[in-house]
Scaffold this motif. Structure first.
Motif, PDB file in Angstrom:
ATOM      1  N   SER A   1      -8.871 -22.977 -10.411  1.00 58.40           N
ATOM      2  CA  SER A   1      -9.018 -21.828  -9.514  1.00 58.40           C
ATOM      3  C   SER A   1      -7.741 -21.010  -9.634  1.00 58.40           C
ATOM      4  O   SER A   1      -6.698 -21.535 -10.048  1.00 58.40           O
ATOM      5  CB  SER A   1      -9.204 -22.293  -8.061  1.00 58.40           C
ATOM      6  OG  SER A   1      -8.004 -22.884  -7.602  1.00 58.40           O
TER       7      SER A   1
ATOM      8  N   PRO B   1      -5.447 -24.389 -18.444  1.00 59.59           N
ATOM      9  CA  PRO B   1      -6.241 -24.672 -17.237  1.00 59.59           C
ATOM     10  C   PRO B   1      -7.717 -24.888 -17.571  1.00 59.59           C
ATOM     11  O   PRO B   1      -8.603 -24.274 -16.978  1.00 59.59           O
ATOM     12  CB  PRO B   1      -6.035 -23.390 -16.420  1.00 59.59           C
ATOM     13  CG  PRO B   1      -5.829 -22.318 -17.440  1.00 59.59           C
ATOM     14  CD  PRO B   1      -5.276 -22.945 -18.681  1.00 59.59           C
TER      15      PRO B   1
ATOM     16  N   THR C   1      -5.518 -14.495 -12.300  1.00 54.62           N
ATOM     17  CA  THR C   1      -4.397 -15.438 -12.188  1.00 54.62           C
ATOM     18  C   THR C   1      -3.096 -14.771 -12.641  1.00 54.62           C
ATOM     19  O   THR C   1      -2.057 -14.884 -11.977  1.00 54.62           O
ATOM     20  CB  THR C   1      -4.660 -16.675 -13.078  1.00 54.62           C
ATOM     21  OG1 THR C   1      -5.921 -17.208 -12.731  1.00 54.62           O
ATOM     22  CG2 THR C   1      -3.588 -17.727 -12.899  1.00 54.62           C
TER      23      THR C   1
ATOM     24  N   GLU D   1      -4.956 -22.726  -7.642  1.00 56.84           N
ATOM     25  CA  GLU D   1      -4.343 -23.941  -8.220  1.00 56.84           C
ATOM     26  C   GLU D   1      -3.523 -23.624  -9.476  1.00 56.84           C
ATOM     27  O   GLU D   1      -2.469 -24.215  -9.703  1.00 56.84           O
ATOM     28  CB  GLU D   1      -5.406 -25.001  -8.521  1.00 56.84           C
ATOM     29  CG  GLU D   1      -5.970 -25.598  -7.246  1.00 56.84           C
ATOM     30  CD  GLU D   1      -6.331 -27.064  -7.372  1.00 56.84           C
ATOM     31  OE1 GLU D   1      -5.852 -27.746  -8.295  1.00 56.84           O
ATOM     32  OE2 GLU D   1      -7.116 -27.528  -6.526  1.00 56.84           O
TER      33      GLU D   1
ATOM     34  N   ASN E   1      -0.307 -21.917  -8.303  1.00 58.86           N
ATOM     35  CA  ASN E   1       0.590 -22.915  -7.690  1.00 58.86           C
ATOM     36  C   ASN E   1       1.304 -23.713  -8.777  1.00 58.86           C
ATOM     37  O   ASN E   1       2.501 -24.005  -8.672  1.00 58.86           O
ATOM     38  CB  ASN E   1      -0.193 -23.889  -6.805  1.00 58.86           C
ATOM     39  CG  ASN E   1      -0.506 -23.265  -5.458  1.00 58.86           C
ATOM     40  OD1 ASN E   1       0.065 -22.234  -5.101  1.00 58.86           O
ATOM     41  ND2 ASN E   1      -1.431 -23.875  -4.719  1.00 58.86           N
ATOM     42  N   ALA E   2       0.552 -24.078  -9.810  1.00 61.20           N
ATOM     43  CA  ALA E   2       1.153 -24.851 -10.905  1.00 61.20           C
ATOM     44  C   ALA E   2       2.212 -24.010 -11.622  1.00 61.20           C
ATOM     45  O   ALA E   2       3.283 -24.511 -11.984  1.00 61.20           O
ATOM     46  CB  ALA E   2       0.067 -25.300 -11.881  1.00 61.20           C
TER      47      ALA E   2
ATOM     48  N   ARG F   1      -4.762 -28.661 -16.530  1.00 63.75           N
ATOM     49  CA  ARG F   1      -5.702 -29.187 -15.558  1.00 63.75           C
ATOM     50  C   ARG F   1      -6.020 -30.627 -15.998  1.00 63.75           C
ATOM     51  O   ARG F   1      -6.281 -30.874 -17.186  1.00 63.75           O
ATOM     52  CB  ARG F   1      -6.975 -28.331 -15.591  1.00 63.75           C
ATOM     53  CG  ARG F   1      -7.907 -28.622 -14.445  1.00 63.75           C
ATOM     54  CD  ARG F   1      -9.169 -29.263 -14.944  1.00 63.75           C
ATOM     55  NE  ARG F   1      -9.995 -29.696 -13.842  1.00 63.75           N
ATOM     56  CZ  ARG F   1     -11.311 -29.582 -13.832  1.00 63.75           C
ATOM     57  NH1 ARG F   1     -11.924 -29.036 -14.834  1.00 63.75           N
ATOM     58  NH2 ARG F   1     -11.994 -30.051 -12.825  1.00 63.75           N
TER      59      ARG F   1
ATOM     60  N   HIS G   1      -2.726 -29.942 -12.494  1.00 65.81           N
ATOM     61  CA  HIS G   1      -3.500 -29.561 -11.311  1.00 65.81           C
ATOM     62  C   HIS G   1      -4.918 -30.093 -11.460  1.00 65.81           C
ATOM     63  O   HIS G   1      -5.391 -30.324 -12.575  1.00 65.81           O
ATOM     64  CB  HIS G   1      -3.462 -28.045 -11.069  1.00 65.81           C
ATOM     65  CG  HIS G   1      -3.851 -27.190 -12.234  1.00 65.81           C
ATOM     66  ND1 HIS G   1      -5.081 -26.623 -12.369  1.00 65.81           N
ATOM     67  CD2 HIS G   1      -3.140 -26.808 -13.337  1.00 65.81           C
ATOM     68  CE1 HIS G   1      -5.128 -25.910 -13.481  1.00 65.81           C
ATOM     69  NE2 HIS G   1      -3.964 -26.010 -14.098  1.00 65.81           N
ATOM     70  N   ASP G   2      -5.585 -30.286 -10.309  1.00 64.64           N
ATOM     71  CA  ASP G   2      -6.871 -30.972 -10.326  1.00 64.64           C
ATOM     72  C   ASP G   2      -8.062 -30.060 -10.570  1.00 64.64           C
ATOM     73  O   ASP G   2      -9.060 -30.471 -11.133  1.00 64.64           O
ATOM     74  CB  ASP G   2      -7.106 -31.699  -8.989  1.00 64.64           C
ATOM     75  CG  ASP G   2      -6.133 -32.857  -8.834  1.00 64.64           C
ATOM     76  OD1 ASP G   2      -5.730 -33.418  -9.865  1.00 64.64           O
ATOM     77  OD2 ASP G   2      -5.762 -33.168  -7.687  1.00 64.64           O
ATOM     78  N   ASN G   3      -7.969 -28.824 -10.083  1.00 64.92           N
ATOM     79  CA  ASN G   3      -9.132 -27.934 -10.168  1.00 64.92           C
ATOM     80  C   ASN G   3      -8.784 -26.654 -10.904  1.00 64.92           C
ATOM     81  O   ASN G   3      -7.615 -26.337 -11.107  1.00 64.92           O
ATOM     82  CB  ASN G   3      -9.618 -27.599  -8.749  1.00 64.92           C
ATOM     83  CG  ASN G   3     -10.048 -28.860  -8.028  1.00 64.92           C
ATOM     84  OD1 ASN G   3     -10.977 -29.536  -8.456  1.00 64.92           O
ATOM     85  ND2 ASN G   3      -9.336 -29.198  -6.967  1.00 64.92           N
TER      86      ASN G   3
ATOM     87  N   ASP H   1       2.129 -35.839 -14.593  1.00 66.44           N
ATOM     88  CA  ASP H   1       2.807 -34.861 -13.731  1.00 66.44           C
ATOM     89  C   ASP H   1       4.258 -35.287 -13.438  1.00 66.44           C
ATOM     90  O   ASP H   1       4.542 -36.479 -13.291  1.00 66.44           O
ATOM     91  CB  ASP H   1       2.042 -34.705 -12.416  1.00 66.44           C
ATOM     92  CG  ASP H   1       2.552 -33.520 -11.619  1.00 66.44           C
ATOM     93  OD1 ASP H   1       2.078 -32.398 -11.886  1.00 66.44           O
ATOM     94  OD2 ASP H   1       3.440 -33.711 -10.756  1.00 66.44           O
TER      95      ASP H   1
END
Ligand SMILES: Nc1ncnc2c1ncn2[C@@H]1O[C@H](COP(=O)(O)OP(=O)(O)O[C@H]2O[C@H](CO)[C@@H](O)[C@H](O)[C@H]2O)[C@@H](O)[C@H]1O
Length: 468
Positions: free
Chosen positions: A418, A369, A308, A421, A424-425, A392, A414-416, A403
């Motif tokens: 990975s 996360p 990441t 994700e 992106n956050a 997360r 963020h939901d997951n 959010d």
């Protein structure tokens, strides 16, 4: 009402993670609500015990299987804490430089037995015994089943689960270490063919709490093997959100940080702390600073950090700073990343309380996360210091961070878990940082959020009253 908290950690005496913060604050806030709350914890060979003077108030030995093991009960001679702490000193087993090791069965059993043996000698027994995590999980069982603790049968006890991933499993071969009980009831100790102290505690405790309402619900679906047990016992289970100690975590008075500040002075205050971090870790002050503080374990998503961070750092529009330790492989990868991103990435592998405070104050964003997060305290510390959490949405993180896309939102969710994700956050964080007036508006709003212990401490008291 007298409450005895029994715990392996308590700030500032011994801290590995959030358990210490909770046990180091909750009794203080409870005491200010007209109850008497005290702590019993192990006596470790650490900085705190070296720097303070103790008085022995009781000495005896416990029986651990076929062995006699000496123990003492100590109190602080000077400089008391905000509440009474009693230290169980078992020189042979507990007095170590560490809190946890690979196999702690004998250590924490000795702690629990010594604590109860000593309490048997009290003139007046407590009204509530409050146990924390699996290290004290055999207490509810022993109170209910062991012959020698018959006198305690009617004392209500509460178990708080701070983290259900760790359950303290040990083999039935060691069952003889537990003070004698009706062997027809040995099944209470068992879960999946081994002795499981956390499972035994869930079965025997009068009430079970988790450290956030969402985590309680999630445990019924994923609890490292205890899902069906928690569903079956759900009538006595509830979630009470942790608070934070706003005396310790206060940017206005925090003696660890470089410059103190209030909501009015956060711009200069946070900036001075960021500048300090940028100088110390060779980071770029002009770019937003994303930080992580915590244990490098799978629950926190740390196995994904190296990849990441690489993806995020390639864009060259941010800094990342990490403070933590744990999985050796992850530690090595995070160390080796340093040479590739000189000037925008750094990591301190280890534990440093002072540095953690400066990071909460100086970072622009805090990353969490987590795959599992029973409550999470870091996001609440970040809010108080004006640092925007990127989390997360799980467990306590879901209960405490909204959010920015939602009404009155103030964090990035963020939901997951990975690489995609999380990065992106992070990108959303970079965008927000570029809109400085929006960023500053959120910063002011989050510093006003009240996560102090007052409400939750009272919720625990209400729970005690319901069983007393
Ligand atoms: N390397 C380091 N250096 C300095 N400080 C460090 C550090 N690593 C961690 N910390 C500190 O330890 C604490 C961590 O608290 P958390 O609640 O986030 O996590 P933890 O998983 O330990 O606690 C568990 O118990 C708590 C309490 O109930 C729950 O909130 C949580 O979800 C659950 O997993 C914070 O005070 C943090 O600053």
């Amino acid at each position: 009402m007298t409450i005895i908290h029994i715990s392996a950690e308590c700030y500032p005496v011994a801290k590995v993670g959030g358990l210490a913060d909770v046990v180091g604050a909750l009794p203080k806030y409870q005491n200010s609500s007209n109850v008497s709350s005290q702590v019993i914890m192990p006596f470790y060979d650490n900085k705190f015990t070296k720097e303070n003077v103790f008085t022995t108030i009781y000495s005896n030995h416990i029986t651990l299987g076929n062995n006699h093991v000496d123990f003492n009960v100590l109190t602080l001679k000077e400089k008391p804490l905000d509440f009474d702490v009693f230290f169980i000193d078992v020189p042979e087993l507990l007095f170590k430089e560490y809190v946890y090791s690979f196999d702690d069965t004998e250590r924490f059993l000795a702690f629990q037995i010594a604590a109860l043996d000593w309490m048997l000698t009290w003139e007046k027994y407590p009204d509530i015994i409050h146990c924390h995590d699996h290290h004290t999980g055999l207490i509810p069982f022993m109170l209910q089943e062991s012959y020698k603790y018959e006198a305690f049968r009617k004392i209500p006890n509460v178990l708080t689960i701070h983290n259900a991933q760790y359950q303290g499993w040990f083999s039935h071969i060691k069952v003889g270490l537990i003070p004698a009980f009706n062997f027809n009831h040995v099944g209470i100790l068992d879960w999946g063919g081994v002795i499981n102290p956390l499972a035994a505690a869930i079965k025997c405790a009068w009430r079970v709490t988790t450290v956030s309402p969402s985590y309680m619900e999630e445990l019924k679906l994923a609890a490292n093997g205890l899902e069906s047990l928690l569903s079956a016992e759900s009538a006595k289970c509830s979630g009470i959100l942790n608070g934070i100690d706003t005396d310790v975590w206060n940017p206005e008075t925090d003696h660890y940080i470089v410059k103190n500040y209030t909501i009015q002075t956060v711009a200069e205050g946070a900036e001075a702390n960021k500048q300090y971090l940028c100088n110390l870790f060779n980071l770029d002050f002009e770019k937003p600073l994303f930080a992580f503080i915590g244990r490098l374990v799978e629950e926190k998503g740390s196995d994904l950090f190296p990849d990441t961070f690489k993806v995020a750092l390639e864009k060259n529009n941010l800094n990342i700073l990490l403070l933590g330790s744990g999985n050796n492989f992850v530690e090595e990868q995070l160390e080796s990343l340093k040479k590739d991103y000189i000037g925008t990435y750094n990591a301190f592998i280890g534990y440093d309380e002072k540095l953690s405070h400066i990071i909460y104050a100086g970072a622009d964003f805090l990353l969490m996360p987590s795959r599992v997060e029973p409550c999470g305290l870091n996001q609440m510390y970040a809010l108080r210091y004006g640092t925007i959490p990127i989390v997360r949405s799980i467990g306590g993180l879901k209960d405490t961070v909204t959010d920015i896309s939602k009404e009155n939102g103030f964090g990035i969710c963020h939901d997951n878990v990975s690489v995609l994700e999380i990065t992106n956050a992070i990108d959303r964080g970079v965008d927000l940082y570029q809109k400085q007036s929006e960023y500053k508006n959120i910063q002011h709003r989050i510093m006003e959020i009240d996560h102090s212990w007052h409400v939750s401490a009272q919720e625990y008291i209400n729970l005690y009253k319901s069983i007393n």
